[in-house]
Design an enzyme around this catalytic site. Structure first.
Site, PDB file in Angstrom:
ATOM      1  N   ASP A 347       4.623  72.703  89.429  1.00 48.75           N
ATOM      2  CA  ASP A 347       3.615  73.677  90.149  1.00 48.75           C
ATOM      3  C   ASP A 347       3.961  74.330  88.907  1.00 48.75           C
ATOM      4  O   ASP A 347       5.029  74.778  88.644  1.00 48.75           O
ATOM      5  CB  ASP A 347       4.426  74.157  91.123  1.00 48.75           C
ATOM      6  N   THR A 348       2.677  74.635  88.226  1.00 45.19           N
ATOM      7  CA  THR A 348       2.640  75.716  87.083  1.00 45.19           C
ATOM      8  C   THR A 348       1.422  76.662  87.070  1.00 45.19           C
ATOM      9  O   THR A 348       0.245  76.946  88.129  1.00 45.19           O
ATOM     10  CB  THR A 348       2.651  75.248  86.247  1.00 45.19           C
TER      11      THR A 348
END
Length: 526
Positions: A347-348
């Site tokens: 997740d970014t």
């Protein structure tokens, strides 16, 4: 709750400036900074700081970042803001302790956060506003609360068990449980920390009360981190790497990031004649196979070049890409990958900004897995990344954990250029998917003439570890065809990553932006 796989929305247009992020609050903060006279760097920092509050599953000040910045009049700048392993860490130490793998929620998966250091350096060297000015919007959302958006809520709910492991994380990030969409959430501890950073700069994070809170909490769980590890943190300006794709130059940050794998994949992809249908079975199959080969080489070679031998010339070689492409059979999936060389989802947040002067910023900030390690500073409210999970514990491997070393990193900002000018800052989030996403996005635009929004929204596939992961927009008939070719297909609960891009039409003076429909955000120009 809506289906995040469904692509909808037209492209955004503007003439004076544009910001594209995966949170409306973040896009708005960036636009407000531009309209207040800030440049692309100022707007990017203001925007990402807000996302560290309003999209905490994906990013935070306890994470890392990379940046590509192309001033309108000046060379392309690349900054590596990824953190290092604690000085006492080594593969041998873990072997002696009987630790054979790094768990994602372990303090040993926490590398020193590099984001705040990098923000300060970028503003000092290329911005026009102070860190104080750039953090004010984020402070407001943390202190006064923000409305939780749909995708952010989904990610929060899926991570609830993880956030329940660390008592501090549960107390701070699960007040009353994982928040539902349309509810207001406050982060007073984080607000206080952001105020300290606004006043005291990077030292307020890497020394003093905040660092003490984080180090003490990590060491209470068995971590090797020290105050010196935090105090000695520093970002690094690096030389961008590049390949040519059909007359355009595609720039990435060099290893320890995996941008080099995106360039390897583009070199493989360039040799194909593209089918008329961008969602043809042949194109999906090729993308899966090229991705498997790219990730194979990522796992073998990508590491911190300051502390390991990374064969960059090989990985950027058009001849090597030709040889890899020759391994792909258009009729059948590879069942056994050949060895790398000559013969994990995260997740970014990715965002991009173009300002009125034509300065272009491609920026990515991440805590890696959803809510990083799930470890939160009990006083500071800082969610700590788990980028150290990207190391291997194999003694002698180029990416083996070692004190002061940076792990192989999935996050990669991209910059498309032509004739020495920025054409498009772009990026695609999603852990292992990112080099695949860069290849898919650029091919959608350059090979098929899609605008930024259509290219971002097109359905995606990826093959990883022998599984071909399909978004739900890839229908069952297509899945059956792919299975007949030998692919082991499975549908995803969450779609592949997310992306943003801003196309710069200098002749017309128009910016065209696309923002990820699989997340909550938008592109906005003025």
């Amino acid at each position: 709750m809506r289906d995040f796989h469904q692509p909808t929305r037209s492209a955004a247009r503007g003439t004076n400036g544009m910001v594209a992020t995966s949170q409306p609050s973040s896009t708005l903060a960036g636009i407000e900074m531009l309209k207040a006279g800030g440049n692309a760097i100022d707007a990017a920092i203001a925007a990402v700081a807000v996302q560290c509050v309003t999209e905490p599953g994906s990013t935070g000040i306890g994470g890392d970042c990379f940046c590509l910045y192309k001033p309108a009049n000046g060379p392309l700048v690349a900054l590596n803001g990824s953190g290092r392993a604690p000085g006492a860490a080594s593969a041998e130490w873990y072997a002696d302790q009987g630790i054979t793998k790094l768990e994602t929620t372990s303090p040993h998966a926490v590398s020193i956060p590099g984001a705040v250091d990098a923000w300060a350096a970028l503003l000092r060297d290329h911005g026009t506003k102070s860190l104080d000015e750039c953090l004010q919007a984020a402070i407001g959302y943390a202190e006064n609360g923000f409305a939780v958006h749909d995708r952010a809520s989904l990610d929060w709910q899926l991570a609830a068990d993880k956030l329940s492991i660390d008592p501090a994380a549960k107390a701070i990030m699960l007040r009353g449980g994982a928040p539902k969409e349309g509810t207001v959430y406050k982060q007073p501890e984080l607000a206080a920390t952001l105020k300290k950073i606004a006043k005291g700069g990077r030292d307020a994070f890497y020394t003093g009360e905040v660092a003490e809170d984080l180090v003490n909490h990590l060491r209470s769980k068995g971590g090797l981190h020290t105050l010196d590890d935090f105090a000695n943190s520093t970002p690094e300006y690096v030389t961008p790497i590049v390949t040519d794709y059909k007359g355009y130059q595609v720039y990435e940050c060099p290893p320890n990031g995996v941008g080099i794998i995106a360039l390897l994949m583009l070199n493989m992809w360039e040799g194909y004649d593209q089918p008329d249908d961008p969602l043809s079975i042949t194109r999906l199959h090729r993308m899966a196979e090229v991705g498997e080969l790219g990730i194979r080489d990522r796992n073998a070679f990508v590491a911190d070049p300051n502390m390991a031998d990374v064969p960059q010339d090989l990985l950027l070689s058009k001849g090597y890409a030709d040889r890899l492409r020759g391994m792909v059979d258009d009729k059948r999936a590879m069942t056994n990958l050949p060895p790398p060389g000559l013969d994990k989802n995260g997740d970014t947040v990715y965002l991009c900004v173009v300002d009125k002067d034509g300065n272009a910023c491609s920026f990515i900030n991440s805590t890696f897995h959803s809510f990083g390690s799930g470890i939160v500073g009990p006083k500071s409210g800082v969610v700590l990344q788990n980028r150290g999970w990207g190391f291997t514990l194999e003694v002698g491997h180029p990416n083996a954990i070692q004190g002061g070393k940076r792990p192989a990193h999935t996050i990669i900002p991209g910059m498309l250029m032509k004739d020495g000018e920025a054409v498009m800052p772009f990026g695609v989030m999603g852990g292992n998917y990112q080099p695949v996403g860069h290849t898919w996005l650029l091919s959608n635009m350059i090979d098929y003439g899609m605008d930024a929004q259509a290219a971002v929204a097109l359905p995606r596939v990826m093959s990883y570890g022998g599984k071909m992961e399909l978004e739900t927009t890839i229908g069952p008939a297509m899945a059956s065809e792919l299975r007949a070719m030998g692919h082991d297909c499975e549908y995803l609960v969450r779609p592949h990553g997310g992306g943003q891009a801003i196309w710069i039409d200098r002749k017309e003076g128009v910016l065209t932006g696309g923002s990820e429909t699989r997340k909550d955000g938008l592109a906005l120009g003025y």
